[in-house]
Motif scaffolding. Structure first.
Motif, PDB file in Angstrom:
ATOM      1  N   LYS A  60      52.034 109.281 -12.123  1.00  0.00           N
ATOM      2  CA  LYS A  60      51.634 109.183 -10.719  1.00  0.00           C
ATOM      3  C   LYS A  60      52.293 110.311  -9.906  1.00  0.00           C
ATOM      4  O   LYS A  60      53.502 110.528 -10.055  1.00  0.00           O
ATOM      5  CB  LYS A  60      52.093 107.822 -10.191  1.00  0.00           C
ATOM      6  N   CYS A  68      42.337 112.389 -10.553  1.00  0.00           N
ATOM      7  CA  CYS A  68      42.581 111.773  -9.237  1.00  0.00           C
ATOM      8  C   CYS A  68      42.756 110.267  -9.375  1.00  0.00           C
ATOM      9  O   CYS A  68      43.632 109.679  -8.741  1.00  0.00           O
ATOM     10  CB  CYS A  68      41.425 112.063  -8.280  1.00  0.00           C
ATOM     11  N   GLU A  69      41.910 109.639 -10.202  1.00  0.00           N
ATOM     12  CA  GLU A  69      42.012 108.182 -10.406  1.00  0.00           C
ATOM     13  C   GLU A  69      43.376 107.801 -10.964  1.00  0.00           C
ATOM     14  O   GLU A  69      43.847 106.694 -10.762  1.00  0.00           O
ATOM     15  CB  GLU A  69      40.931 107.675 -11.371  1.00  0.00           C
ATOM     16  N   SER A 114      46.050 109.094 -10.057  1.00  0.00           N
ATOM     17  CA  SER A 114      46.998 109.388  -8.971  1.00  0.00           C
ATOM     18  C   SER A 114      47.734 110.714  -9.127  1.00  0.00           C
ATOM     19  O   SER A 114      48.893 110.849  -8.706  1.00  0.00           O
ATOM     20  CB  SER A 114      48.018 108.253  -8.809  1.00  0.00           C
ATOM     21  N   ARG A 168      47.985 114.784  -8.144  1.00  0.00           N
ATOM     22  CA  ARG A 168      47.585 115.658  -7.020  1.00  0.00           C
ATOM     23  C   ARG A 168      46.916 116.871  -7.658  1.00  0.00           C
ATOM     24  O   ARG A 168      47.586 117.659  -8.329  1.00  0.00           O
ATOM     25  CB  ARG A 168      48.817 116.080  -6.215  1.00  0.00           C
TER      26      ARG A 168
END
Ligand code: SAH
Length: 237
Positions: free
Chosen positions: A100, A119-120, A122, A124
């Motif tokens: 994450k 993205c899913e 988490s 960047r």
């Protein structure tokens, strides 16, 4: 009379559009089967499987291929490129070991499907595409779908020095070699996943940049990607 016909035509067109944009129970069912398939092929990361199970891949495909969106295959997209095979997307993502908040540089935005998986999870995400029409369409698609990846139109060989260093770097096109500039933009302790080799076949390669700055290169299985080409594409295909 013509007015009524026109209204009906617009209504039908809108309904067709809404049907293709929807994530129906049928799509969700097909997606479950796809997740089972890639699990069987050896993907063990639950976080990766969850992301593949959540993302409506049909929204990343050209209309002509919508029916096939949940087959474990690569398909053509604009500019003579491809949306990667789900197994390949899962394989590369699993190798990266996404945590994450990881800052990830992706080379080869294409349809944005791989971007959405990151993205899913988490991450960047910073993603670069060398074809302008793909860059523009995918930037819009990702925004509409609520993904906040930073998209760039440019040459992935150069990376994004102003946003470096990155925890992870993912190359989603077949590279003739491991670009020096990307190695320099990888954090100490970071990982790069890159398919390396000639046009016909590439070797999936993991590059570990150790805390002391030394590199370890691990070669894995063979894959076939569209080529990583230098500079922005000269014209729209
Ligand atoms: N990740 C994408 C895969 C697209 S195929 C997806 O999930 O759909 C690989 C993409 O890499 C193509 O869109 C191609 O145009 C792009 N590409 C090739 N060389 C590149 C370079 N030097 N810089 C940026 N993008 C590149």
């Amino acid at each position: 009379m013509m007015g009524i016909l026109r209204q009906r035509f617009i209504l039908i067109k809108t309904s067709i559009y809404l049907c293709t944009m929807m994530d129906s129970f049928r799509h969700q069912g097909l997606r479950k089967q796809l997740v089972a398939q890639i699990k069987e092929k050896g993907i063990t990361s639950q976080a990766v499987l969850d992301a593949i199970g959540k993302i409506p891949r049909h929204l990343f495909m050209d209309n002509a291929f919508l029916e096939f969106a949940y087959q474990d295959k690569a398909f053509p997209i604009d500019c003579e490129q491809t949306i990667s095979q789900p197994y390949t997307v899962a394989y590369q993502t699993q190798l990266l070991g996404i945590q994450k908040g990881d800052k990830v540089l992706e080379i080869g935005t294409g349809s944005g499907y791989q971007t959405s998986v990151l993205c899913e999870m988490s991450a960047r995400v910073f993603t670069i595409e060398r074809h302008k029409p793909l860059f523009e369409a995918t930037r819009l698609r990702l925004t509409e779908m609520g993904y906040s990846a930073k998209t760039f139109y440019g040459d992935g060989f150069k990376g994004q020095p102003s946003f470096a260093p990155f925890d992870k770097i993912l190359v989603t096109c077949g590279a003739p070699l491991i670009p020096e500039q990307l190695l320099a933009q990888l954090k100490h302790g970071g990982i790069m996943v890159i398919p390396v080799g000639p046009l016909a076949m590439q070797v999936m390669t993991t590059v570990l940049k150790h805390p002391d700055g030394s590199f370890e290169v691990i070669e894995l299985e063979k894959f076939r990607f569209v080529p990583m080409l230098e500079e922005k594409a000269k014209r729209s295909v």
